[in-house]
Design a protein around this motif. Structure first.
Motif, PDB file in Angstrom:
ATOM      1  N   ALA A   1      -0.044 -10.554 -10.057  1.00 12.95           N
ATOM      2  CA  ALA A   1       0.581  -9.173  -9.625  1.00 12.95           C
ATOM      3  C   ALA A   1       1.839  -9.472  -9.002  1.00 12.95           C
ATOM      4  O   ALA A   1       2.689  -8.478  -9.329  1.00 12.95           O
TER       5      ALA A   1
ATOM      6  N   HIS B   1      -4.271 -13.851 -10.659  1.00 16.77           N
ATOM      7  CA  HIS B   1      -3.378 -13.641  -9.550  1.00 16.77           C
ATOM      8  C   HIS B   1      -2.014 -13.634  -9.967  1.00 16.77           C
ATOM      9  O   HIS B   1      -1.428 -14.610  -9.601  1.00 16.77           O
TER      10      HIS B   1
ATOM     11  N   GLY C   1       0.755  -1.170   0.005  1.00 21.74           N
ATOM     12  CA  GLY C   1      -0.099   0.177   0.052  1.00 21.74           C
ATOM     13  C   GLY C   1       0.936   1.317  -0.186  1.00 21.74           C
ATOM     14  O   GLY C   1       0.725   2.182  -0.805  1.00 21.74           O
TER      15      GLY C   1
ATOM     16  N   ASP D   1      -6.000   2.430   7.673  1.00 22.98           N
ATOM     17  CA  ASP D   1      -5.262   1.424   8.035  1.00 22.98           C
ATOM     18  C   ASP D   1      -5.255   1.562   9.746  1.00 22.98           C
ATOM     19  O   ASP D   1      -5.155   2.467  10.254  1.00 22.98           O
ATOM     20  N   PRO D   2      -5.705   0.467  10.326  1.00 19.88           N
ATOM     21  CA  PRO D   2      -5.663   0.606  11.800  1.00 19.88           C
ATOM     22  C   PRO D   2      -4.393   0.919  12.374  1.00 19.88           C
ATOM     23  O   PRO D   2      -4.280   1.448  13.520  1.00 19.88           O
TER      24      PRO D   2
HETATM   25  P1  NAD Z   1       1.622  -5.803   5.130  1.00 24.27           P
HETATM   26  O1  NAD Z   1       1.707  -6.891   6.276  1.00 24.27           O
HETATM   27  O2  NAD Z   1       3.019  -5.222   4.804  1.00 24.27           O
HETATM   28  O3  NAD Z   1       0.552  -4.695   5.210  1.00 24.27           O
HETATM   29  C1  NAD Z   1      -0.700  -5.095   5.192  1.00 24.27           C
HETATM   30  C2  NAD Z   1      -1.399  -3.786   6.009  1.00 24.27           C
HETATM   31  O4  NAD Z   1      -2.736  -4.136   6.039  1.00 24.27           O
HETATM   32  C3  NAD Z   1      -0.785  -3.501   7.510  1.00 24.27           C
HETATM   33  O5  NAD Z   1      -0.441  -2.154   7.526  1.00 24.27           O
HETATM   34  C4  NAD Z   1      -2.136  -3.812   8.184  1.00 24.27           C
HETATM   35  O6  NAD Z   1      -2.215  -2.934   9.168  1.00 24.27           O
HETATM   36  C5  NAD Z   1      -3.470  -3.516   7.174  1.00 24.27           C
HETATM   37  N1  NAD Z   1      -4.618  -4.175   7.770  1.00 24.27           N
HETATM   38  C6  NAD Z   1      -5.031  -4.982   8.127  1.00 24.27           C
HETATM   39  N2  NAD Z   1      -6.091  -5.303   8.444  1.00 24.27           N
HETATM   40  C7  NAD Z   1      -6.705  -3.919   7.561  1.00 24.27           C
HETATM   41  C8  NAD Z   1      -8.115  -3.862   7.356  1.00 24.27           C
HETATM   42  N3  NAD Z   1      -9.139  -4.412   7.796  1.00 24.27           N
HETATM   43  N4  NAD Z   1      -8.189  -2.555   6.851  1.00 24.27           N
HETATM   44  C9  NAD Z   1      -7.152  -1.864   6.476  1.00 24.27           C
HETATM   45  N5  NAD Z   1      -5.858  -2.248   6.612  1.00 24.27           N
HETATM   46  C10 NAD Z   1      -5.690  -3.265   7.343  1.00 24.27           C
HETATM   47  O7  NAD Z   1       1.195  -6.679   3.689  1.00 24.27           O
HETATM   48  P2  NAD Z   1       1.621  -6.324   2.297  1.00 24.27           P
HETATM   49  O8  NAD Z   1       3.231  -6.854   1.734  1.00 24.27           O
HETATM   50  O9  NAD Z   1       1.474  -4.909   1.911  1.00 24.27           O
HETATM   51  O10 NAD Z   1       0.553  -7.324   1.178  1.00 24.27           O
HETATM   52  C11 NAD Z   1      -0.772  -6.920   1.357  1.00 24.27           C
HETATM   53  C12 NAD Z   1      -1.513  -8.089   0.853  1.00 24.27           C
HETATM   54  O11 NAD Z   1      -1.357  -8.338  -0.357  1.00 24.27           O
HETATM   55  C13 NAD Z   1      -0.889  -9.615   1.503  1.00 24.27           C
HETATM   56  O12 NAD Z   1      -1.403  -9.810   2.738  1.00 24.27           O
HETATM   57  C14 NAD Z   1      -1.209 -10.612   0.282  1.00 24.27           C
HETATM   58  O13 NAD Z   1      -2.678 -11.107   0.753  1.00 24.27           O
HETATM   59  C15 NAD Z   1      -1.519  -9.564  -0.823  1.00 24.27           C
HETATM   60  N6  NAD Z   1      -0.722  -9.881  -2.018  1.00 24.27           N
HETATM   61  C16 NAD Z   1      -1.291 -10.191  -3.288  1.00 24.27           C
HETATM   62  C17 NAD Z   1      -0.341 -10.358  -4.482  1.00 24.27           C
HETATM   63  C18 NAD Z   1      -0.899 -10.684  -5.887  1.00 24.27           C
HETATM   64  O14 NAD Z   1      -0.093 -11.318  -6.654  1.00 24.27           O
HETATM   65  N7  NAD Z   1      -2.005 -10.270  -6.076  1.00 24.27           N
HETATM   66  C19 NAD Z   1       1.274 -10.332  -4.321  1.00 24.27           C
HETATM   67  C20 NAD Z   1       1.587 -10.232  -2.993  1.00 24.27           C
HETATM   68  C21 NAD Z   1       0.650  -9.777  -1.783  1.00 24.27           C
END
Ligand code: NAD
Length: 331
Positions: free
Chosen positions: A299, A297, A155, A173-174
């Motif tokens: 990305a 899927h 994000g 974000d919480p």
């Molecule tokens: P991260 O752990 O660095 O960040 C996740 C953030 O989400 C944290 O800041 C957390 O506080 C926040 N969060 C948790 N619950 C929440 C809510 N209900 N509302 C708002 N914010 C909330 O994780 P990241 O590396 O940024 O990855 C995020 C997600 O992306 C992963 O968990 C994974 O599921 C997904 N992802 C998808 C792909 C793809 O190929 N499409 C690839 C990598 C990751």
């Protein structure tokens, strides 16, 4: 030391061979997912390396532990396919991936632009020599408010890229991040829904407990958004209620969707299903709309990310088996 790797794609084999040579670990590669039925393949291994097709529930973790396999490394960032509570209870260490967030963040921004500029119908038309413009007028990012839900590694990288477009950026974000707060305005979730022209999700899927967020995007939350809102999901499909998406595309409440991940995708993604009779009506119906861009899927899928996913799973299992510690160890 031996590691058993499952869900192994052809394109990962060279990276596994390099990682094995570098670490001195013997790595056995299996194309199939790890299940209770084939868990014997892991006997004698210090740990298993898996992708999301391997569902590591309590029963399978118990079988692994019973065979002396005490480390499970997923080559993904998301861990919703692993029962972390059961792993903790059984004493199975779980590691995830931590490849650079740039690939997913760039893909997310690409999706924003594809949807905003009506790329899908433009591509369709071009293929049949229809070069008309009608219906393809787009919108410019600088005039939009973008809401980013989840300001973790991905994000925050999306936010950093977006600053170059000149759009207004809201964030929810919480656990707000001070760096992101310099360029994005943290707001409560209702304000983000009400004020955003485009909303992108970057939080983990949490299915149980007080932080549960399955279907956080549902009929009720969509009703609180702007008419014509564009939604992007490069996180996890189950964060969005598929039926609510379909109804709101039909009602034109949602103006466009960019979905790299979608609820019920599990039986489809990363497989060639061309000659199969598919029964997934939800995905088949949603994907035919001109303003819905969907991918399988992917990305995460860059050269650098795949190398990192493989390297860290091999290095991580070795480190945890030898010292009990590795920086991506979750339990
Ligand atoms: P991260 O752990 O660095 O960040 C996740 C953030 O989400 C944290 O800041 C957390 O506080 C926040 N969060 C948790 N619950 C929440 C809510 N209900 N509302 C708002 N914010 C909330 O994780 P990241 O590396 O940024 O990855 C995020 C997600 O992306 C992963 O968990 C994974 O599921 C997904 N992802 C998808 C792909 C793809 O190929 N499409 C690839 C990598 C990751």
């Amino acid at each position: 030391m031996k590691i058993a790797a499952f869900d192994v794609r052809e394109d990962e084999r060279a990276d596994f061979a390099n990682a094995a040579e570098r670490t001195g670990v013997e790595v056995e590669l299996h194309a199939e997912a790890l299940t209770a039925a084939n868990a014997e393949l892991a006997r004698g291994a210090a740990g298993v390396s898996v992708l999301g097709h391997s569902q590591l529930g309590a029963e399978l973790l118990e079988i692994l532990k019973g065979m002396g396999v005490a480390v499970a490394a997923t080559r993904t960032i998301g861990v919703n396919h692993i029962d972390l509570d059961a792993a903790k209870r059984l004493g199975v260490a779980v590691l995830n991936a931590d490849y650079a967030p740039n690939g997913v963040a760039e893909y997310t921004v690409m999706f924003m632009l594809l949807v905003l500029r009506n790329y899908k119908p433009a591509l369709w038309r071009g293929q049949v020599y229809d070069f008309s413009l009608e219906g393809l007028q787009g919108r410019e990012m600088r005039n939009l408010t973008v809401g980013v839900m989840g300001t973790g590694r991905i994000g925050r990288t999306v936010i950093r890229i977006l600053t170059g477009f000149g759009c207004k950026i809201l964030a929810y974000d919480p656990y707000p991040n001070p760096e992101a707060a310099k360029v994005a305005e943290y707001v409560d979730i209702d304000t983000l829904y009400a004020k955003s022209d485009l909303i992108t999700l970057h939080m983990p899927l949490i299915e149980h407990g007080h932080n549960a967020n399955k279907h956080i995007i549902n009929r009720d939350s969509i009703a609180r958004m702007k008419d014509g809102v564009v939604l992007i999901n490069c996180a996890r499909g189950e964060l969005m209620d598929l039926e609510a998406l379909i109804d709101n595309i039909e009602a034109k409440k949602i103006g466009g969707l960019g979905l790299d991940t979608v609820e019920t995708e599990e039986e489809l993604i990363h497989r060639d299903r061309r000659t199969d009779i598919l029964t997934n009506r939800g995905i088949a119906y949603l994907r035919q709309f001109p303003n819905v861009v969907m991918t399988q899927h992917m990305a995460f899928y860059t050269d650098a990310a795949v190398r990192s996913m493989v390297d860290h799973s091999v290095e991580g299992i070795k480190a945890v088996a030898e010292t009990g510690e590795y920086r991506t160890r979750l339990v």
